[in-house]
Every structure is written in C-alpha cells, then in structure tokens.
Scaffold this active site. Structure first.
Site, PDB file in Angstrom:
ATOM      1  N   ASP A  92       0.762  -1.069  -0.016  1.00 28.98           N
ATOM      2  CA  ASP A  92      -0.165   0.051  -0.027  1.00 28.98           C
ATOM      3  C   ASP A  92       1.009   1.263  -0.035  1.00 28.98           C
ATOM      4  O   ASP A  92       2.174   1.163   0.098  1.00 28.98           O
ATOM      5  CB  ASP A  92      -1.045  -0.098   1.222  1.00 28.98           C
ATOM      6  CG  ASP A  92      -2.396   0.749   0.909  1.00 28.98           C
ATOM      7  OD1 ASP A  92      -2.271   1.459   0.246  1.00 28.98           O
ATOM      8  OD2 ASP A  92      -3.434   0.144   1.741  1.00 28.98           O
ATOM      9  N   ASP A 138     -10.005   2.753  -3.332  1.00 24.90           N
ATOM     10  CA  ASP A 138     -10.638   1.303  -2.920  1.00 24.90           C
ATOM     11  C   ASP A 138     -12.217   1.344  -3.278  1.00 24.90           C
ATOM     12  O   ASP A 138     -13.063   2.234  -3.409  1.00 24.90           O
ATOM     13  CB  ASP A 138     -10.581   1.316  -1.465  1.00 24.90           C
ATOM     14  CG  ASP A 138      -9.309   1.122  -0.789  1.00 24.90           C
ATOM     15  OD1 ASP A 138      -8.395   1.134  -1.681  1.00 24.90           O
ATOM     16  OD2 ASP A 138      -9.377   1.123   0.180  1.00 24.90           O
TER      17      ASP A 138
END
Length: 414
Positions: free
Chosen positions: A161, A222
């Site tokens: 990430d 997301d």
C-alpha cells in the site's frame, strides 16, 4: 562507431542495473486469481466480539479450507492474501516485523505452511510508508531485511500500500523494493498501489515504467460494497483507458480492485456485470466474501468456467469501452482464437439504466468493431447457449438487458 572503454563500461553497468531493478520475474502471466481479506473482513481485530470475522490464524485457515472444498482452487483461485492488521504494533527487539501473537499464536511461518499444504499460495500485506493505513509498522527504511524475511517465511505474493509515505519519488522507491524482492531469489508476485497515490496527488504516472516495477497495480481508490462504487471505478477506467490499457499484458496488469460478489451491496444482476467487466478488463480476480455462507447463485458466478477463460486469455489484451449511449455501455476485449489481425471477442452489453423493464438493444456488429468477413458464432456466457446463425459485420444483433445487468457474449471468429 565504437564507444570509448569508459563509456562502454558505464553502458554495460547501467544496462545490468536496469535489468536487475526491473521486476521481470516471469509471474502473473495471466491476471492473478485468489482471495483477499480486506473487503469482507477489513481490520476486524476483536476476536471476542467477532470470533468468526477477526483477522487471525483461525480465519485464514478456515478460508484456505473453504477455497479448496468449495472448488475455488480448482477453478484457478490460487492465492490467499491477508490484508492489513495482521501485524503487531511494534517490531521485535531485532527490528523485524512480527505478527500479533494473540491472533496468530502459532506464528506466520506455521500459517503459511498450512496454506501451502492445501495447494494454495500465500500473500501478505505491507505499506511503503512509516506505517500501514491502519497504523501498523510500515516498510520504509527496512525494505531489504523485510523482503528477505518474507521470502524466508515462504510468501508468494505481496501487496504494498501507499499510506504514510512522505518522500519525493514513489516510483523510485518501488523500483528499489522490486530489486530487493528479486534479490531474495524467491518468486513473489508484487502488487503495488503507488500509481493511485501519485495520480491523486497530481503526479504524472508513467504506466510503462510501472509495468516494469510491479506485476499489478491499483489505478484508483478502494472499491466499496455498492453499485455506485463499481460504476465510479468503471467510469474512471473508461476515461483513462487509452493510458491504462497499453501497459497491461502478461506479467503486468491494471487492478480495479476486489470482487464484491457474494457480499451485501450488489444485486445478482450487478454481480454478473462486475464479473463480466473484470474479465473484459483482464483484471485480477480477488474474491473477498464469506465463503462459508455465500449464496449458490453468487458462487456460480465466481466459478463460471467460460468467463474465467476470458479473464485468463493468454494474449492478455485489456478490453475497452467501445460504445455508450442512453446509459447502455458496450465493452469488448480481443481474445483467442485469433489469426493475424483477426480476433475473437468477449463483449459485455451493460445496462446502467434503472427503469424496471429489460431494455431492448439493437446494434450492428461493425458498429462495435467486429469486422471479420467470415463472420462469428455467438455464445451467451451466462446461459451457455449458442445463438442461432452466423453473424457478419453488417448483421444486427438484438438483445434484452436487465436493469443494472449485463448480457455477456463471446464472438468466435470463423
């Protein structure tokens, strides 16, 4: 013209360095398929309050068993990937990452060995920052020793990430990380998110460079458990398709994020649409649902052999949105069999309308760029039915598409 010795030596060194930094690991020649914990289980860490849902050794073992017993591994879903919140809040006395001892009492090596014993491959989550998005220790400043440790554990996949990075050059940092992954000698799929972070901060992204660093990469925010979120991602991919699609291919894929199928937010028709479009986009197929309680009709979508073949097509050509009018969208992907400049196609006819009647839609094959003179045989990939006759470029195709639904066809060239 020959180069001077010093220049030649410098050229050879830089060429070697470039090759050693580039990922080029021979992995993910088709989009990775598997299970990722985040969408369904997020960062649930209270095992007393949520014993069946907390991120733990018990949950991962249960998912591994269900992937095998439910036929998911047999269908190609081979990676079991744990997302954020598996870590302890601190590194150990040697400065190494460590699992939460309460939720992972047997250690990560034992868990990974168990997953491997089921015939699955294991993936793990980290972050190229000081901390992960949930506040656990990040990789920054520890890249070499962390990658070495992960390889020793036996991981097969790492998702990295981009929270809490305060440096100046994300891409350069990920090139270094890719190098350290290569140096372990273990084949590890590298999934990165830095292109999304750079893009949202207004930093131009060189996707050809990304394709040399990562096996797959997130392009956008997301996905959330709703049809609105799914539509948002699809619109973004359509707007950017001329930039995204050329970078995709065997070993390197654009990633629109996880499958929502089997969760709470998508209807049956909307779930069919996501599966069809993820196949068109040559997207990684990462399930994130409660496999113990998934409804049969959603499981059937996830295990549809004909659609999985489209997603895993060996040519690895990402599809495009090629038509949009009156909230009807047509997405198409070139697939095998193919010969010279002629291709077969997967075609998704998507109804983004919300009126209650299935929409009657007519279009010619040439309007959606199916131009092979010998024509095509058409097959519905959800009903598994062959359509009568041979369709040529001038032929009109008439179908009815359910509200927020899809008709997904394969046009095989003759």
């Amino acid at each position: 013209m020959s180069l001077p010795v010093k220049l030649l030596s410098s050229f050879i060194f830089l060429t070697f360095l470039s090759k050693s930094i580039a990922l080029n690991n021979g992995l993910a020649l088709t989009p990775p398929m598997g299970f990722l914990t985040w969408q369904r289980y997020r960062c649930a860490t209270d095992c007393k309050l949520y014993p069946d849902e907390c991120i733990s050794d018990a949950l991962i073992r249960k998912i591994a068993n269900l992937m095998v017993e439910g036929g998911y591994l047999r269908a190609g879903y081979e990676y079991l990937i744990i997302d954020d919140c598996w870590l302890d809040k601190n590194r150990n006395a040697k400065g190494l990452l460590q699992e939460d001892k309460t939720r992972f009492p047997f250690g990560m090596t034992a868990l990974i060995n168990y997953v491997h014993s089921k015939g699955l491959k294991f993936g793990i989550y980290e972050d190229y920052g000081t901390n992960t998005c949930a506040g656990y220790p990040g990789l920054l400043g520890h890249e070499e020793k962390d990658m070495k440790m992960f390889a020793e554990w036996g991981i097969d996949y790492i998702k990295v990430d981009g929270c809490n990075f305060h440096g100046l050059d994300f891409a350069k940092g990920h090139e270094s990380l890719s190098y350290h992954i290569n140096q372990t000698g273990r084949p590890i799929v590298f999934s990165c998110e830095y292109p999304f972070y750079d893009d949202q901060n207004g930093i131009p992204v060189d996707f050809q460079r990304v394709a040399g660093i990562c096996n797959l990469w997130r392009n956008y925010q997301d996905i959330q458990d709703s049809f609105a979120s799914l539509q948002d991602i699809l619109n973004y991919f359509a707007q950017k398709q001329d930039v995204f699609a050329p970078a995709a291919g065997p070993g390197h894929w654009n990633d629109p994020d996880m499958l929502l199928i089997g969760n709470f937010g998508l209807s049956y028709e909307q779930s069919k649409m996501q599966m069809a479009l993820w196949a068109i986009l040559a997207a990684p197929l990462l399930i994130s649902a409660d496999l113990a309680n998934i409804r049969p009709e959603y499981k059937e979508i996830l295990l549809n052999e004909e659609i999985l073949k489209i997603n895993q097509d060996a040519m690895g050509i990402q599809g495009l949105r090629i038509y949009k009018q009156d909230d009807i969208e047509v997405w198409a992907r070139k697939v095998m069999p193919a010969f010279l400049n002629n291709y077969s196609y997967a075609i998704a006819f998507c109804n983004m309308r919300n009126d209650g009647l299935p929409y009657r839609f007519t279009i010619s094959l040439e309007r959606i760029q199916l131009l092979h003179e010998n024509g095509y045989k058409l097959k519905d990939l959800y009903t598994n039915e062959e359509m009568n006759g041979i369709y040529h470029p001038k032929s009109n195709l008439t179908i009815r598409i359910n509200p927020s639904g899809v008709v997904f066809l394969k046009a095989t060239m003759l």
